[in-house]
Design an enzyme around this catalytic site. Structure first.
Site, PDB file in Angstrom:
ATOM      1  N   ARG A   1     -20.777  12.241 -13.576  1.00 18.84           N
ATOM      2  CA  ARG A   1     -21.239  10.883 -13.240  1.00 18.84           C
ATOM      3  C   ARG A   1     -21.002  10.552 -11.768  1.00 18.84           C
ATOM      4  NH1 ARG A   1     -22.250  12.494 -17.579  1.00 18.84           N
ATOM      5  NH2 ARG A   1     -22.638  11.266 -19.458  1.00 18.84           N
TER       6      ARG A   1
ATOM      7  N   CYS B   1       6.658  -9.627  -3.955  1.00 19.78           N
ATOM      8  CA  CYS B   1       6.305  -9.682  -5.373  1.00 19.78           C
ATOM      9  C   CYS B   1       7.441 -10.244  -6.204  1.00 19.78           C
ATOM     10  CB  CYS B   1       5.976  -8.295  -5.903  1.00 19.78           C
ATOM     11  SG  CYS B   1       4.510  -7.617  -5.161  1.00 19.78           S
TER      12      CYS B   1
ATOM     13  N   ASP C   1       5.535  -1.780  -0.049  1.00 20.81           N
ATOM     14  CA  ASP C   1       5.731  -3.216  -0.246  1.00 20.81           C
ATOM     15  C   ASP C   1       6.408  -3.852   0.966  1.00 20.81           C
ATOM     16  OD1 ASP C   1       8.239  -2.157  -0.398  1.00 20.81           O
ATOM     17  OD2 ASP C   1       8.711  -2.906  -2.397  1.00 20.81           O
ATOM     18  N   ASN C   2       6.359  -3.170   2.114  1.00 22.09           N
ATOM     19  CA  ASN C   2       7.041  -3.755   3.273  1.00 22.09           C
ATOM     20  C   ASN C   2       6.370  -3.318   4.573  1.00 22.09           C
ATOM     21  OD1 ASN C   2       8.837  -1.441   4.636  1.00 22.09           O
ATOM     22  ND2 ASN C   2       8.735  -1.107   2.419  1.00 22.09           N
ATOM     23  N   PHE C   3       6.484  -4.204   5.572  1.00 19.79           N
ATOM     24  CA  PHE C   3       5.791  -3.976   6.838  1.00 19.79           C
ATOM     25  C   PHE C   3       6.425  -2.876   7.670  1.00 19.79           C
ATOM     26  CE2 PHE C   3       2.898  -7.490   6.423  1.00 19.79           C
ATOM     27  CZ  PHE C   3       1.864  -7.085   7.244  1.00 19.79           C
ATOM     28  N   GLU C   4       7.737  -2.709   7.539  1.00 21.12           N
ATOM     29  CA  GLU C   4       8.399  -1.687   8.350  1.00 21.12           C
ATOM     30  C   GLU C   4       7.805  -0.306   8.058  1.00 21.12           C
ATOM     31  OE1 GLU C   4      12.611  -1.970   8.365  1.00 21.12           O
ATOM     32  OE2 GLU C   4      12.859  -0.135   9.531  1.00 21.12           O
ATOM     33  N   THR C   5       7.612  -0.008   6.763  1.00 20.45           N
ATOM     34  CA  THR C   5       7.050   1.306   6.415  1.00 20.45           C
ATOM     35  C   THR C   5       5.582   1.392   6.823  1.00 20.45           C
ATOM     36  OG1 THR C   5       8.546   1.280   4.515  1.00 20.45           O
ATOM     37  CG2 THR C   5       6.922   3.033   4.581  1.00 20.45           C
TER      38      THR C   5
ATOM     39  N   ARG D   1       1.854  -4.464 -14.386  1.00 18.57           N
ATOM     40  CA  ARG D   1       0.791  -4.132 -13.419  1.00 18.57           C
ATOM     41  C   ARG D   1       0.808  -2.688 -12.925  1.00 18.57           C
ATOM     42  NH1 ARG D   1       5.114  -6.199 -11.588  1.00 18.57           N
ATOM     43  NH2 ARG D   1       6.085  -5.488  -9.666  1.00 18.57           N
TER      44      ARG D   1
ATOM     45  N   CYS E   1      -6.229  -0.252  14.925  1.00 17.81           N
ATOM     46  CA  CYS E   1      -5.140   0.151  14.024  1.00 17.81           C
ATOM     47  C   CYS E   1      -4.411  -1.097  13.525  1.00 17.81           C
ATOM     48  CB  CYS E   1      -4.193   1.118  14.735  1.00 17.81           C
ATOM     49  SG  CYS E   1      -3.014   0.351  15.861  1.00 17.81           S
TER      50      CYS E   1
HETATM   51 ZN   LIG Z   1      -4.019  -0.425  17.731  1.00 17.50          ZN
END
Ligand SMILES: [Zn+2]
Length: 343
Positions: free
Chosen positions: A9, A185, A127-131, A68, A168
């Site tokens: 498919r 969350c 779930d985090n901005f640092e990563t 979830r 980016c």
């Molecule tokens: Zn950039």
């Protein structure tokens, strides 16, 4: 199992076809964070026949994930199975013909380039901005496409980053949002349908890129609120470098440098871990305390907020330091901090 039949498919879809299916089979996708977004995108990638999947996660399955996080079940939660391990097991049963590897580890500046280096594409399930900033640095540096995804409460966002072609993540967010200010969350809740929407869009973009249809990707930052029905599409006009971006313009990879990383220290004899931010922060303690009151046990004073969460005592100081008592495991401590304080 007959691959032509299995993927028939998808092969019938003109833009993919047999040639596209072959390209998918040769691709290697690294999924960082196997929570809600990562679990669903992993399943979609496996069913689509992407040949090699690497799953990276530092956390274990808990009962509150089951609403979830589609790859996990009650038994996984009862046995506190690491998410990367539980996901690998489930995916093997779904598609035994692909290579699948679950890695129980914390993606950080010491390992991110190694994780990303041979990937065809990286999917954000964190779930985090640092990563995420770390993923952005590594992917821009090594020219690996990656798909940003985020979901909390009824809101979600998605953005496709093709290094050298599109802006980016740091073109959009110049700096990390201050810790304790962004909802997570665990403080604002999350609805499963926003997870499905965002993960589906991430994998749709993945299918386009891996089958050679980069021209069909969405260029912009899309935001959705499935409860208030607000959908926004922020067009990102300027290409890399033209906006003075530190990462893709100046090619400065701050988050890959050790000094930008927060550090963890085990507090000997106290069964506790201390988290030290890379630099001094200003935590809005009253705001943080109000959010932690959702657990019913938050207390504090002018200098700190303290809260008992599932047997661990989290203490957050105004300068961003935190002490997590009840564990000596740095990954557990970082996970708790990311979930309840953010970034
Ligand atoms: Zn950039």
């Amino acid at each position: 199992m007959n691959n032509a039949d299995r993927y028939s498919r998808q092969i019938l879809f003109e833009r993919i076809g047999a040639a596209g299916q072959e390209r998918l089979a040769r691709s290697r996708v690294v999924i960082i964070g196997i929570g809600a977004l990562g679990a669903l995108s992993t399943e979609l990638c496996a069913r689509a026949g992407m040949g090699s999947l690497v799953l990276v996660d530092r956390d274990f399955v808990e009962e509150s994930n089951l609403q979830r996080q589609v790859l996990f079940d009650e038994q996984d939660a009862r046995s506190h199975l690491p998410k990367a391990v539980a996901a690998e097991k489930k995916i093997r049963a779904i598609n035994s013909a692909i290579q699948i590897r679950g890695l129980v580890l914390d993606a950080n500046s010491s390992n991110i380039e190694h994780l990303v280096r041979n990937a065809s594409l990286v999917l954000d399930g964190t779930d985090n901005f640092e990563t995420r900033f770390l993923i952005n640095d590594a992917c821009v540096k090594l020219k690996v496409p990656w798909i940003y995804g985020a979901a909390v409460a009824s809101e979600g966002a998605v953005m496709t980053i093709l290094p050298g072609v599109t802006p980016c993540l740091r073109c959009v967010f110049e700096e990390l949002p201050p810790a304790g200010t962004a909802p997570t969350c665990d403080t604002a809740g999350i609805l499963a349908p926003i997870v499905s929407l965002i993960a589906s869009l991430q994998v749709a973009e993945t299918l386009k890129i891996l089958t050679g249809h980069e021209g069909d990707i969405h260029r912009g930052f899309r935001m959705f609120d499935i409860w208030t029905n607000v959908f926004r599409d922020v067009k990102l006009q300027k290409a890399r470098g033209e906006n003075g971006c530190a990462t893709c313009g100046e090619r400065r990879f701050d988050f890959l440098e050790k000094h930008e990383q927060s550090r963890t220290v085990r507090l000997c004899g106290r069964n506790a871990v201390e988290l030290l931010p890379a630099r001094s922060l200003q935590i809005p303690l009253a705001e943080l305390r109000a959010r932690l009151m959702a657990t019913g046990e938050a207390e504090g004073n002018d200098y700190l907020v303290r809260c008992v969460i599932k047997g661990l005592t989290l203490t957050v100081f105004a300068d961003g330091r935190a002490i997590i008592q009840g564990t000596q495991d740095a990954a557990v401590a970082k996970s708790l901090f990311a979930k309840w304080v953010g970034t």
